[in-house]
Design a protein around this motif. Structure first.
Motif, short mmCIF file in Angstrom:
data_model
loop_
_atom_site.label_atom_id
_atom_site.label_comp_id
_atom_site.label_asym_id
_atom_site.label_seq_id
_atom_site.Cartn_x
_atom_site.Cartn_y
_atom_site.Cartn_z
N VAL A 222 0.84 -1.21 0.00
CA VAL A 222 0.00 0.00 0.00
C VAL A 222 0.87 1.25 0.00
CG1 VAL A 222 -1.73 1.33 1.27
CG2 VAL A 222 -1.95 -1.16 1.09
N ALA A 223 1.93 1.24 0.81
CA ALA A 223 2.83 2.40 0.85
C ALA A 223 3.52 2.60 -0.50
CB ALA A 223 3.87 2.22 1.96
N ALA A 224 3.96 1.49 -1.12
CA ALA A 224 4.64 1.58 -2.41
C ALA A 224 3.70 2.13 -3.48
CB ALA A 224 5.17 0.21 -2.81
N LEU A 225 2.46 1.67 -3.49
CA LEU A 225 1.50 2.14 -4.49
C LEU A 225 1.14 3.60 -4.26
CD1 LEU A 225 -0.79 -1.00 -4.69
CD2 LEU A 225 0.72 -0.16 -6.49
N ARG A 226 0.96 3.97 -3.00
CA ARG A 226 0.63 5.36 -2.71
C ARG A 226 1.76 6.28 -3.16
NH1 ARG A 226 -1.01 7.87 3.25
NH2 ARG A 226 -1.36 10.00 2.52
N GLU A 227 2.99 5.90 -2.90
CA GLU A 227 4.14 6.72 -3.31
C GLU A 227 4.22 6.83 -4.83
OE1 GLU A 227 9.03 6.57 -2.97
OE2 GLU A 227 7.79 5.44 -1.54
N ALA A 228 4.06 5.71 -5.53
CA ALA A 228 4.15 5.71 -6.99
C ALA A 228 3.02 6.51 -7.62
CB ALA A 228 4.15 4.28 -7.52
N ALA A 229 1.86 6.57 -6.94
CA ALA A 229 0.68 7.24 -7.49
C ALA A 229 0.59 8.70 -7.11
CB ALA A 229 -0.57 6.51 -7.05
N ALA A 230 1.66 9.26 -6.54
CA ALA A 230 1.61 10.65 -6.07
C ALA A 230 1.20 11.62 -7.17
CB ALA A 230 2.96 11.05 -5.48
N ASP A 231 1.62 11.37 -8.41
CA ASP A 231 1.26 12.26 -9.51
C ASP A 231 0.52 11.51 -10.61
OD1 ASP A 231 3.34 10.70 -10.44
OD2 ASP A 231 4.40 12.35 -11.43
N ALA A 232 -0.17 10.42 -10.24
CA ALA A 232 -0.82 9.56 -11.24
C ALA A 232 -2.21 10.06 -11.62
CB ALA A 232 -0.91 8.14 -10.71
N LEU A 248 -12.16 -13.28 2.32
CA LEU A 248 -12.22 -11.83 2.22
C LEU A 248 -12.87 -11.40 0.91
CD1 LEU A 248 -8.74 -10.70 3.59
CD2 LEU A 248 -10.93 -10.70 4.77
N LEU A 249 -13.75 -10.40 0.99
CA LEU A 249 -14.42 -9.91 -0.21
C LEU A 249 -13.54 -8.93 -0.98
CD1 LEU A 249 -17.99 -9.37 1.22
CD2 LEU A 249 -17.25 -11.19 -0.31
N LEU A 250 -12.66 -8.23 -0.28
CA LEU A 250 -11.77 -7.27 -0.91
C LEU A 250 -10.40 -7.43 -0.28
CD1 LEU A 250 -11.91 -4.91 -2.99
CD2 LEU A 250 -12.10 -3.38 -1.04
N GLY A 251 -9.38 -7.60 -1.12
CA GLY A 251 -8.04 -7.80 -0.60
C GLY A 251 -7.54 -6.61 0.19
N SER A 252 -6.56 -6.86 1.07
CA SER A 252 -6.04 -5.80 1.93
C SER A 252 -5.34 -4.71 1.13
CB SER A 252 -5.09 -6.38 2.97
OG SER A 252 -4.00 -7.03 2.34
N VAL A 253 -4.66 -5.08 0.05
CA VAL A 253 -3.99 -4.07 -0.77
C VAL A 253 -5.02 -3.18 -1.47
CG1 VAL A 253 -2.48 -3.68 -2.75
CG2 VAL A 253 -1.89 -5.43 -1.06
N ALA A 254 -6.05 -3.80 -2.06
CA ALA A 254 -7.10 -3.01 -2.71
C ALA A 254 -7.79 -2.09 -1.71
CB ALA A 254 -8.11 -3.94 -3.38
N ALA A 255 -8.10 -2.62 -0.54
CA ALA A 255 -8.75 -1.80 0.48
C ALA A 255 -7.85 -0.66 0.93
CB ALA A 255 -9.14 -2.67 1.68
N GLY A 256 -6.56 -0.95 1.13
CA GLY A 256 -5.62 0.10 1.53
C GLY A 256 -5.48 1.17 0.48
N ALA A 257 -5.44 0.75 -0.79
CA ALA A 257 -5.34 1.72 -1.88
C ALA A 257 -6.57 2.63 -1.92
CB ALA A 257 -5.16 1.00 -3.21
#
Length: 273
Positions: A222-232, A248-257
């Protein structure tokens, strides 16, 4: 109506986030060359006049900013989550705001957007921020879900004529020598980057017009995706990837994003179980 001509459906409720979602959906429908349907699900018959006004205002904003879009407006009675999920089976893409009316001020994600992302039958985009420029970022983990997400992300990057950034966040141990003989850190990182390149090779050849940047990291996904998406302009994640519990209905990474991304997030459900 064939699948390719199904509309983009945007849920609106008169809130500022839902107007942002409607405008994002209008631009996307125009890019795809398909109709846009603005849908307001009213769960209070006593507010019919207010609902009609909110829908008209969202439609006016879309026509003003995206004059070429083919737009239809609809109000219906019912529960917003149930109706939006039902309509997702008849949409090419479902778009909602990150929060609507009735949410707590401190909540990062509204109950409607979270539930629709969990249960939607088509790709669901939750709009937060603006995301009108910059690359398309996609999370990769070699799961079936991430392969479906890659397909969506490459198509989006090609349609928007922008770059694609593929992020694979691997466990810390992948990059650190253990107690047994092990390649050095540089070799471990090279292996991780090579593995990521292999996952992208098929799509890169299909979309030669899309410049690709690869990021292999030992950060939390989640931290890596948030950082990469700073200007996305868009962050794309699979509905569920590796490491999730089957129930789980929604994965933890998808939920965190969905909770933390600075740009619109597309949640892509795998077409196969």
């Amino acid at each position: 109506m064939t699948r390719s001509r199904l509309p983009v459906v945007a849920g609106v409720d008169g809130s500022a986030p839902s107007t942002d979602a409607a405008l994002w959906a209008a631009r996307e429908a125009d890019l795809r060359g398909i109709p846009l349907r603005l849908l307001l699900v009213n769960d209070d018959p006593g507010r019919a006049e207010q609902a009609a006004k909110a829908l008209a205002e969202a439609a006016s904003a879309c026509r003003e900013q995206v004059p070429g879009v083919q737009l239809a407006e609809e109000t219906t009675q019912g529960h917003p989550i149930d109706e939006l999920v039902r309509r997702s089976a008849m949409a090419e893409l479902l778009v909602v705001g990150s929060r609507g009316h009735g949410g707590f001020v401190e909540a990062l994600l509204g109950s409607v957007s979270a539930s629709v992302a969990m249960h939607g039958a088509c790709p669901v985009v939750v709009v937060r921020g603006h995301g009108t420029t910059g690359p398309v970022v996609v999370g990769v983990d070699n799961s079936r879900g991430s392969r479906t997400a890659l397909d969506f992300a490459f198509e989006a990057a090609s349609r928007c004529r922008t770059d694609l950034v593929a992020v694979q966040a691997l466990p810390d141990a992948y990059f650190h020598p253990g107690p047994f003989p092990h390649p050095d850190r540089d070799e471990l990182r090279a292996d991780a980057e090579r593995h990521l390149a292999e996952q992208l090779s098929g799509w890169a050849s299909t979309y030669p017009d899309v410049p690709v940047r690869r990021i292999a990291t030992n950060e939390h996904p989640v931290a890596a995706l948030r950082e990469a998406a700073a200007d996305a302009r868009l962050l794309v994640v699979g509905h569920r990837g590796r490491g999730g519990f089957t129930g789980l209905l929604l994965g933890s990474v998808a939920a965190g994003a969905l909770h933390h991304a600075p740009c619109p997030v597309a949640v892509i459900r795998s077409t196969n179980p």
